[in-house]
Design a protein around this motif. Structure first.
Motif, PDB file in Angstrom:
ATOM      1  N   ILE D 188      36.155 -45.055   8.731  1.00  0.00           N
ATOM      2  CA  ILE D 188      35.074 -45.461   9.681  1.00  0.00           C
ATOM      3  C   ILE D 188      34.998 -44.729  10.875  1.00  0.00           C
ATOM      4  O   ILE D 188      36.028 -43.973  11.477  1.00  0.00           O
ATOM      5  CB  ILE D 188      35.543 -46.948  10.345  1.00  0.00           C
ATOM      6  CG1 ILE D 188      35.614 -48.000   9.350  1.00  0.00           C
ATOM      7  CG2 ILE D 188      34.689 -47.385  11.488  1.00  0.00           C
ATOM      8  CD1 ILE D 188      36.092 -49.449   9.614  1.00  0.00           C
ATOM      9  N   ASN D 189      33.886 -44.142  11.221  1.00  0.00           N
ATOM     10  CA  ASN D 189      33.562 -43.287  12.502  1.00  0.00           C
ATOM     11  C   ASN D 189      32.726 -44.051  13.551  1.00  0.00           C
ATOM     12  O   ASN D 189      31.955 -44.736  13.127  1.00  0.00           O
ATOM     13  CB  ASN D 189      32.782 -42.019  11.683  1.00  0.00           C
ATOM     14  CG  ASN D 189      32.423 -40.879  12.792  1.00  0.00           C
ATOM     15  OD1 ASN D 189      33.293 -40.541  13.450  1.00  0.00           O
ATOM     16  ND2 ASN D 189      31.341 -40.460  12.911  1.00  0.00           N
ATOM     17  N   ILE D 190      32.904 -43.272  14.474  1.00  0.00           N
ATOM     18  CA  ILE D 190      31.968 -43.973  15.737  1.00  0.00           C
ATOM     19  C   ILE D 190      31.114 -42.433  16.120  1.00  0.00           C
ATOM     20  O   ILE D 190      31.749 -41.424  16.285  1.00  0.00           O
ATOM     21  CB  ILE D 190      32.794 -44.508  17.062  1.00  0.00           C
ATOM     22  CG1 ILE D 190      31.921 -44.878  18.030  1.00  0.00           C
ATOM     23  CG2 ILE D 190      33.625 -43.348  17.514  1.00  0.00           C
ATOM     24  CD1 ILE D 190      31.319 -46.211  17.745  1.00  0.00           C
ATOM     25  N   HIS D 191      30.022 -42.868  15.856  1.00  0.00           N
ATOM     26  CA  HIS D 191      28.997 -41.777  16.366  1.00  0.00           C
ATOM     27  C   HIS D 191      28.294 -42.029  17.823  1.00  0.00           C
ATOM     28  O   HIS D 191      27.851 -43.211  17.728  1.00  0.00           O
ATOM     29  CB  HIS D 191      27.919 -41.377  15.375  1.00  0.00           C
ATOM     30  CG  HIS D 191      27.005 -40.345  15.551  1.00  0.00           C
ATOM     31  ND1 HIS D 191      25.835 -40.376  16.213  1.00  0.00           N
ATOM     32  CD2 HIS D 191      27.264 -39.039  15.562  1.00  0.00           C
ATOM     33  CE1 HIS D 191      25.201 -39.098  16.319  1.00  0.00           C
ATOM     34  NE2 HIS D 191      26.424 -38.360  15.768  1.00  0.00           N
ATOM     35  N   HIS D 192      28.183 -41.244  18.644  1.00  0.00           N
ATOM     36  CA  HIS D 192      27.688 -41.453  20.114  1.00  0.00           C
ATOM     37  C   HIS D 192      26.199 -41.438  20.156  1.00  0.00           C
ATOM     38  O   HIS D 192      25.651 -40.759  21.199  1.00  0.00           O
ATOM     39  CB  HIS D 192      28.479 -40.712  20.983  1.00  0.00           C
ATOM     40  CG  HIS D 192      28.612 -39.318  20.896  1.00  0.00           C
ATOM     41  ND1 HIS D 192      29.254 -38.924  19.506  1.00  0.00           N
ATOM     42  CD2 HIS D 192      28.832 -38.109  21.498  1.00  0.00           C
ATOM     43  CE1 HIS D 192      29.313 -37.447  19.541  1.00  0.00           C
ATOM     44  NE2 HIS D 192      29.075 -37.153  20.922  1.00  0.00           N
ATOM     45  N   SER D 193      25.479 -41.848  19.001  1.00  0.00           N
ATOM     46  CA  SER D 193      24.186 -42.027  19.226  1.00  0.00           C
ATOM     47  C   SER D 193      23.657 -43.334  18.461  1.00  0.00           C
ATOM     48  O   SER D 193      24.449 -43.911  17.526  1.00  0.00           O
ATOM     49  CB  SER D 193      23.411 -40.967  18.731  1.00  0.00           C
ATOM     50  OG  SER D 193      22.600 -41.007  17.449  1.00  0.00           O
ATOM     51  N   PHE D 194      22.364 -43.615  18.882  1.00  0.00           N
ATOM     52  CA  PHE D 194      21.748 -44.877  18.080  1.00  0.00           C
ATOM     53  C   PHE D 194      21.225 -44.288  16.883  1.00  0.00           C
ATOM     54  O   PHE D 194      20.126 -44.016  16.848  1.00  0.00           O
ATOM     55  CB  PHE D 194      20.808 -45.276  19.002  1.00  0.00           C
ATOM     56  CG  PHE D 194      20.175 -46.853  18.241  1.00  0.00           C
ATOM     57  CD1 PHE D 194      20.970 -47.901  18.236  1.00  0.00           C
ATOM     58  CD2 PHE D 194      18.986 -46.804  17.831  1.00  0.00           C
ATOM     59  CE1 PHE D 194      20.475 -48.925  17.577  1.00  0.00           C
ATOM     60  CE2 PHE D 194      18.704 -48.078  17.236  1.00  0.00           C
ATOM     61  CZ  PHE D 194      18.996 -49.123  17.241  1.00  0.00           C
ATOM     62  N   LEU D 195      22.079 -43.891  15.712  1.00  0.00           N
ATOM     63  CA  LEU D 195      21.499 -43.536  14.509  1.00  0.00           C
ATOM     64  C   LEU D 195      20.467 -44.367  13.946  1.00  0.00           C
ATOM     65  O   LEU D 195      20.217 -45.520  14.192  1.00  0.00           O
ATOM     66  CB  LEU D 195      22.617 -43.494  13.518  1.00  0.00           C
ATOM     67  CG  LEU D 195      23.682 -42.080  13.750  1.00  0.00           C
ATOM     68  CD1 LEU D 195      24.922 -42.572  12.683  1.00  0.00           C
ATOM     69  CD2 LEU D 195      23.280 -40.921  13.701  1.00  0.00           C
ATOM     70  N   PRO D 196      19.451 -43.670  13.218  1.00  0.00           N
ATOM     71  CA  PRO D 196      19.492 -42.440  12.841  1.00  0.00           C
ATOM     72  C   PRO D 196      18.906 -41.274  13.816  1.00  0.00           C
ATOM     73  O   PRO D 196      18.681 -40.236  13.674  1.00  0.00           O
ATOM     74  CB  PRO D 196      18.296 -42.444  11.712  1.00  0.00           C
ATOM     75  CG  PRO D 196      17.305 -43.358  11.750  1.00  0.00           C
ATOM     76  CD  PRO D 196      18.325 -44.328  12.692  1.00  0.00           C
ATOM     77  N   GLY D 197      18.633 -41.829  15.237  1.00  0.00           N
ATOM     78  CA  GLY D 197      18.317 -40.844  16.153  1.00  0.00           C
ATOM     79  C   GLY D 197      19.561 -39.917  16.739  1.00  0.00           C
ATOM     80  O   GLY D 197      20.815 -40.289  16.615  1.00  0.00           O
ATOM     81  N   PHE D 198      19.211 -38.606  16.838  1.00  0.00           N
ATOM     82  CA  PHE D 198      20.207 -37.752  17.384  1.00  0.00           C
ATOM     83  C   PHE D 198      21.532 -37.339  16.548  1.00  0.00           C
ATOM     84  O   PHE D 198      22.452 -37.553  17.183  1.00  0.00           O
ATOM     85  CB  PHE D 198      20.533 -38.221  18.767  1.00  0.00           C
ATOM     86  CG  PHE D 198      19.325 -38.649  19.587  1.00  0.00           C
ATOM     87  CD1 PHE D 198      18.173 -37.599  19.897  1.00  0.00           C
ATOM     88  CD2 PHE D 198      19.218 -39.748  20.369  1.00  0.00           C
ATOM     89  CE1 PHE D 198      17.294 -37.843  20.460  1.00  0.00           C
ATOM     90  CE2 PHE D 198      18.215 -39.936  21.162  1.00  0.00           C
ATOM     91  CZ  PHE D 198      17.161 -39.116  21.467  1.00  0.00           C
ATOM     92  N   LYS D 199      21.130 -37.174  15.400  1.00  0.00           N
ATOM     93  CA  LYS D 199      22.585 -37.038  14.475  1.00  0.00           C
ATOM     94  C   LYS D 199      23.053 -35.574  15.236  1.00  0.00           C
ATOM     95  O   LYS D 199      22.314 -34.889  15.596  1.00  0.00           O
ATOM     96  CB  LYS D 199      22.018 -36.533  13.112  1.00  0.00           C
ATOM     97  CG  LYS D 199      21.408 -37.698  12.199  1.00  0.00           C
ATOM     98  CD  LYS D 199      21.267 -37.566  10.719  1.00  0.00           C
ATOM     99  CE  LYS D 199      20.025 -38.412  10.517  1.00  0.00           C
ATOM    100  NZ  LYS D 199      19.617 -38.035   9.150  1.00  0.00           N
ATOM    101  N   GLY D 200      24.174 -35.238  14.610  1.00  0.00           N
ATOM    102  CA  GLY D 200      24.959 -33.955  14.649  1.00  0.00           C
ATOM    103  C   GLY D 200      25.426 -34.169  15.978  1.00  0.00           C
ATOM    104  O   GLY D 200      25.817 -34.911  16.675  1.00  0.00           O
ATOM    105  N   ALA D 201      25.514 -32.720  16.664  1.00  0.00           N
ATOM    106  CA  ALA D 201      26.137 -32.417  17.868  1.00  0.00           C
ATOM    107  C   ALA D 201      25.622 -32.766  19.197  1.00  0.00           C
ATOM    108  O   ALA D 201      24.414 -32.967  19.221  1.00  0.00           O
ATOM    109  CB  ALA D 201      26.795 -30.957  17.960  1.00  0.00           C
ATOM    110  N   LYS D 202      26.401 -33.066  20.236  1.00  0.00           N
ATOM    111  CA  LYS D 202      25.807 -33.346  21.572  1.00  0.00           C
ATOM    112  C   LYS D 202      24.710 -34.407  21.516  1.00  0.00           C
ATOM    113  O   LYS D 202      23.574 -34.236  22.078  1.00  0.00           O
ATOM    114  CB  LYS D 202      25.371 -32.049  22.154  1.00  0.00           C
ATOM    115  CG  LYS D 202      26.431 -31.048  22.500  1.00  0.00           C
ATOM    116  CD  LYS D 202      26.268 -30.288  23.770  1.00  0.00           C
ATOM    117  CE  LYS D 202      27.441 -29.784  24.367  1.00  0.00           C
ATOM    118  NZ  LYS D 202      27.846 -29.882  25.782  1.00  0.00           N
TER     119      LYS D 202
END
Lengths: 284, 284, 284, 284
Positions: D188-202
């Motif tokens: 399980i990963n936490i991505h620091h954006s509201f996917l699918p917006g702003f994938k990838g870095a920063k």
């Protein structure tokens, strides 16, 4: 009917789900949706299930008859509905139309599964809107002295239309105990505060005076204790020190309409079960 | 200092902003941030502004002296801070560490602009955590009979550390009127309900009993009237009939920490102004 | 006029606020509301202020003339409005009426500070609703071949009515580059997703396919790059795996109407300033 | 065991629930909790149920054996767990501790139903925190050249500890396809954006540049397609034009921790079922 909705509550005991599932499986029903809940403090069990007949349409009366023995064995409070049937609704309104309009719009578009059979109001102002939506409008002015007659008129309209429930869409009149009891579990009110905060009159002004940072709305079943009925749904919106009471009223309007819409929808879909002073809401 | 923060309130009257802006423009300050608010009911005016010296560092005392005449002319309640200075904070905690931990973490990372100079507690359980964060921990057990001595000890720790404000991070003890007054406007509490609903003890259990669909937390200034102080910040989280009181406690923990963190941050940044029983919060 | 609203942006430099505040103080204006913002990356400064004349009504033209020298000195992009004036709005709509209805309702009640001078649509379905609200309705069907004529007709209606801005209330047609440029900064669209997720067509179906747990809506200025214009406001609502695409559409309707309502209100109150591809929104 | 959790998915067909309910009723189990879902597009059926033995503890192996025939008959993908068993978890972290700390705190208090058996990191900075919580910490630095060895070391720690799943608590390294596949459905990963917006870095810097009005976080299963795995949970927080990218990072930290906590809890409680590229989440 091709689809039935069953909802019931009873004391928790082993075998309930199996008994219910068996009965319907044997009659050629497939489970489309099912929700259960056990209140761990009262050991009361709640269930709602949507069943689809795989063998063509069934008579709802026959299904009811076949369910009767199970209901008796487990001591259930239960009801069973044709899923195609749209509950018949009377709406009471005062001078503010935003909640009414939201319900009329959903009704007209066919996305809110209700039939609005009448609108009653102590003011005439919403008449043209109802006419545009082609919904019968009954102007029933009320004074302290005529309250009981006026409420009798409401109840007559309710009965004459074979209505299933009443929606107080910012009606602004306190129902008498008698009417509350006559419509117990069949009357939904929208209160313009995040209950139990700010009960009674002018909740937005109370909220302004208290300096809260969120305001809310609450849809609940009407009981004779004012603003104390079982809560169906709530929502809030952020406000700031800079908002005047008038702006709170304006911000609150949208929440009120949305919260009432959800409560009406869920009640109409038989997703709301009473658990004494609380509700079980099997929303999706 | 290169940056100063000015906040003030006074009766509204023409020319205030011009007078303030002129004074600082003449001294070579540039406005970095500025917020105003006029309470349309009381005609009280509130302002916070961040000023940057374009001509190198200034003595904060000199800036204060130069501002004094304007403050007098308009009858301001005012304060002026070096924007680099981090307020010194004492935290009171009981046996629950989630709010404390959130504040310690922000302090340690340097993202919460405070200096935590002491943690006081009526229990010893948070001592190791404070040691890990290298913050002095004072174990101050309390009984009915020792309440006044214990509060005196808290006040001593507050004074000895030149603390600027006290944070009750789920402290679970009711402060005496004397302590409330001594720390008026300088003590922030987190209450684990969406005030004014569910005041007093065990709010999550009250919320469970009432069957609300959202639970909340409220950060407010401490006053001698329990849970009635000016509200700084609030937030809510959705719950359902299926959540036990214990789950409400668990869900609420995260909101409490977040809401208290915001209130502490905004107070430390001088963004919160008192408006009698309410607050003006110039959050971004 | 008794109240004027000034908004401007310019490069940041010392003395701006003092100069503006002085000018208006000397003319007998009192500051009712004021908001500033400095973009720390571009060093651009933004300000909106509401000024009340303490010496009776003023001619807006005279106020503008007196402001001109300051605007020139600081190289401002600026505008100044009579706060009583309600912007004139044309609404474009297709077959879905919920956003339109929300705007008409606010307009009729007088709580949304706009004058709706015309509704244009490529379908006839909203005509009766507009008639009920007594707003001129223009049926402008469109095909690939007639797109430029149809857009010319829209622009004519816009000019003939001295409209201030256009609102695309679920219009469902992509405007040509020419129309986008002609109405640059004067056309607000509601997109039924939480941008930048799910650009383009059928965003609720895209959201369903991706399995997101919140859906949203975005109000933004129209630019020639589809769904890429400066964002004014956004909101989201929780959904679950159990919601069908049709239910997402239904849940989304309420958010769309609320988000568009806020964007229109803030634009009409001159609270929205363009900052290249972004906005500065001085909401309360 | 006294309580078992069963979860399964299969093609929808009549009689499934009855068959399951019967089997367990005959073995003296009572249904404590039960959730069903039918994907109306793929006709796949999903179910999770918690069963309590009314006749004292049962061997989990025996229960599994008795369920095997039903599972085969309906072609189920299924698993059955002892409800007392706490899944064993390895956490991967980089230099940011807020998500780790939230999980460690829940684990230590016993409110998060997991056993944290190891923490792995490419940096040493979280070592003291893990020591304070008495959780084994493995410092596994990584370079481009040593990536496969380092990932092998992670996998060894995972196996040696009989871990059930891996949590990427802001690990900031992209896992190789091989590792993604080895841990399919178990990472399980936490991505620091509201996917699918702003994938990838920063993503916070992307959000700042786009000028969004809400930022978010997304917990999802890890797949070899970056940031495209099935979403478990999402949440958002309001921001404004005035927030710098650094402030977005700070505001986002709290959402990230809360969202990841929920995803870990639900996965540990076997509430999350995979539905191809989406999830079914039977949260309460």
């Amino acid at each position: 009917t091709h689809e039935v909705v069953l909802k019931f509550s009873c004391s928790d005991q082993p075998g309930i789900v199996a008994a219910v599932a068996n009965l319907f499986a044997l009659q050629g029903f497939n489970i489309r949706e099912s929700s259960q809940f056990e209140d761990v403090h009262t050991h009361k069990f709640f269930m709602r299930t949507v069943l689809e007949s795989c063998e063509g349409p069934k008579s709802i009366e026959q299904v009811k008859t076949s369910f009767e023995p199970i209901a008796q064995r487990y001591g259930m409070e239960w009801s069973l509905y044709d899923n195609q049937y749209k509950p018949r609704v009377v709406i009471a309104v005062s001078q503010w139309g935003h909640c009414l309009e939201n319900l009329l719009d959903g009704y007209k578009r066919g996305t809110l599964p209700i039939d609005i059979v009448a609108v009653v109001s102590n003011h005439a102002v919403m008449q043209p809107l109802c006419e545009w939506y082609q919904v019968p409008f009954h102007h029933l002015p009320v004074t302290k002295d005529t309250k009981s007659e006026q409420e009798a008129a409401i109840l007559n309209i309710f009965s004459d239309n074979n209505a299933d429930f009443l929606v107080l869409a910012r009606y602004m009149q306190i129902l008498s105990n008698d009417l509350c009891e006559a419509l117990s579990g069949k009357a939904i009110n929208i209160h313009h505060s995040f209950l139990p905060g700010f009960k009674g009159a002018k909740p937005y002004h109370q909220a302004y005076d208290r300096g809260v940072k969120l305001i809310g709305a609450t849809a609940h079943y009407v009981t004779s204790e004012l603003d104390e009925g079982p809560i169906i749904e709530q929502a809030v919106e952020r406000v700031s020190h800079a908002n005047t009471p008038e702006e709170l009223v304006e911000i609150g309007r949208d929440i009120e309409a949305v919260v009432l819409n959800r409560a009406v929808r869920w009640h109409a879909q038989h997703r709301v079960l009473l658990n004494e002073t609380k509700t079980v809401v099997f929303s999706r």
